[in-house]
Design an enzyme around this catalytic site. Structure first.
Site, PDB file in Angstrom:
ATOM      1  N   HIS A   1     -15.654 -34.029  -4.407  1.00  0.00           N
ATOM      2  CA  HIS A   1     -14.062 -34.082  -4.398  1.00  0.00           C
ATOM      3  C   HIS A   1     -13.166 -34.996  -3.612  1.00  0.00           C
ATOM      4  O   HIS A   1     -13.646 -35.273  -2.496  1.00  0.00           O
ATOM      5  CB  HIS A   1     -13.510 -32.423  -3.906  1.00  0.00           C
ATOM      6  CG  HIS A   1     -14.148 -31.824  -2.686  1.00  0.00           C
ATOM      7  ND1 HIS A   1     -15.473 -31.534  -2.540  1.00  0.00           N
ATOM      8  CD2 HIS A   1     -13.241 -31.962  -1.455  1.00  0.00           C
ATOM      9  CE1 HIS A   1     -15.518 -31.122  -1.282  1.00  0.00           C
ATOM     10  NE2 HIS A   1     -14.328 -31.381  -0.656  1.00  0.00           N
TER      11      HIS A   1
ATOM     12  N   ASP B   1      -4.965 -28.512  -3.830  1.00  0.00           N
ATOM     13  CA  ASP B   1      -5.623 -27.750  -2.775  1.00  0.00           C
ATOM     14  C   ASP B   1      -4.886 -26.561  -2.358  1.00  0.00           C
ATOM     15  O   ASP B   1      -3.564 -26.522  -2.216  1.00  0.00           O
ATOM     16  CB  ASP B   1      -5.891 -28.821  -1.803  1.00  0.00           C
ATOM     17  CG  ASP B   1      -6.984 -28.350  -0.810  1.00  0.00           C
ATOM     18  OD1 ASP B   1      -8.045 -28.834  -0.445  1.00  0.00           O
ATOM     19  OD2 ASP B   1      -6.787 -27.301  -0.055  1.00  0.00           O
ATOM     20  N   ILE B   2      -5.405 -25.551  -2.488  1.00  0.00           N
ATOM     21  CA  ILE B   2      -4.998 -24.143  -2.235  1.00  0.00           C
ATOM     22  C   ILE B   2      -4.483 -24.005  -0.475  1.00  0.00           C
ATOM     23  O   ILE B   2      -3.638 -23.213  -0.249  1.00  0.00           O
ATOM     24  CB  ILE B   2      -5.870 -22.884  -2.547  1.00  0.00           C
ATOM     25  CG1 ILE B   2      -5.236 -21.628  -2.683  1.00  0.00           C
ATOM     26  CG2 ILE B   2      -6.991 -22.760  -1.472  1.00  0.00           C
ATOM     27  CD1 ILE B   2      -4.400 -21.990  -4.004  1.00  0.00           C
TER      28      ILE B   2
ATOM     29  N   HIS C   1      -9.845 -36.106  -1.890  1.00  0.00           N
ATOM     30  CA  HIS C   1      -8.493 -35.645  -1.438  1.00  0.00           C
ATOM     31  C   HIS C   1      -7.625 -36.570  -1.417  1.00  0.00           C
ATOM     32  O   HIS C   1      -7.844 -37.533  -0.906  1.00  0.00           O
ATOM     33  CB  HIS C   1      -8.695 -35.136   0.039  1.00  0.00           C
ATOM     34  CG  HIS C   1      -9.486 -33.915   0.452  1.00  0.00           C
ATOM     35  ND1 HIS C   1      -8.858 -32.549   0.509  1.00  0.00           N
ATOM     36  CD2 HIS C   1     -10.769 -33.868   0.796  1.00  0.00           C
ATOM     37  CE1 HIS C   1      -9.933 -31.944   0.787  1.00  0.00           C
ATOM     38  NE2 HIS C   1     -11.312 -32.530   0.968  1.00  0.00           N
TER      39      HIS C   1
END
Ligand code: AMP
Length: 134
Positions: free
Chosen positions: A93, A29-30, A95
């Protein structure tokens, strides 16, 4: 229009890739909650997790488990948290977040990493990832 994650999977947008199988893809994750925060996505673009076919859903969870095992080896922590949350990107998505405290899972606590730190992390997780049976 293709989601940002589809563009990442296709290599049209760069990412810090962690692992890949025929059907699933994992990358950092950015804007991480914690060091090692990883997203696991199906390559097939589906908006909501419970709209996935059962086989795809179970495959995603199996793949996420393998990524989580590698993540915990690469980023020592109390445990790996898992969350499916948020409305930002309409592409399933999961996490995976290395937890040191409950603050790490609340999505308000963010850490900033250099591109070198992202690359080193992605490589370490990737090296710890068990590529058998994927
Ligand atoms: P949400 O839909 O709220 O669960 O969050 C989407 C997540 O995708 C956020 O944690 C973002 O930081 C992350 N994200 C968005 N764009 C990118 C990208 N280009 N590379 C990696 N992570 C991203």
């Amino acid at each position: 229009m293709a989601s940002i994650f589809t563009k990442i999977i296709k290599g049209e947008i760069p990412c810090y890739k962690v692992a890949e199988s025929a059907d699933f893809f994992a990358f950092l994750d950015i804007n991480p909650n914690a060091k090692g925060h990883t997203l696991v996505v199906p390559k097939k673009e589906v908006n909501k997790i419970f709209d996935l076919e059962e086989a795809a859903y179970l495959g995603l969870m199996t793949f996420a488990r393998k990524v989580a095992i590698a993540l915990e080896k690469a980023v020592p922590c109390d445990r790996i948290g898992i969350s499916v949350i948020g409305l930002e990107v309409p592409h399933v998505h999961v996490h995976l977040i290395p937890l040191h405290s409950m603050n790490d899972i609340d999505f308000k606590h963010k850490v900033s990493l250099t591109s070198e730190e992202f690359s080193t992390l992605a490589n370490s997780i990737s090296e710890a990832f068990d590529t058998s049976e994927v």
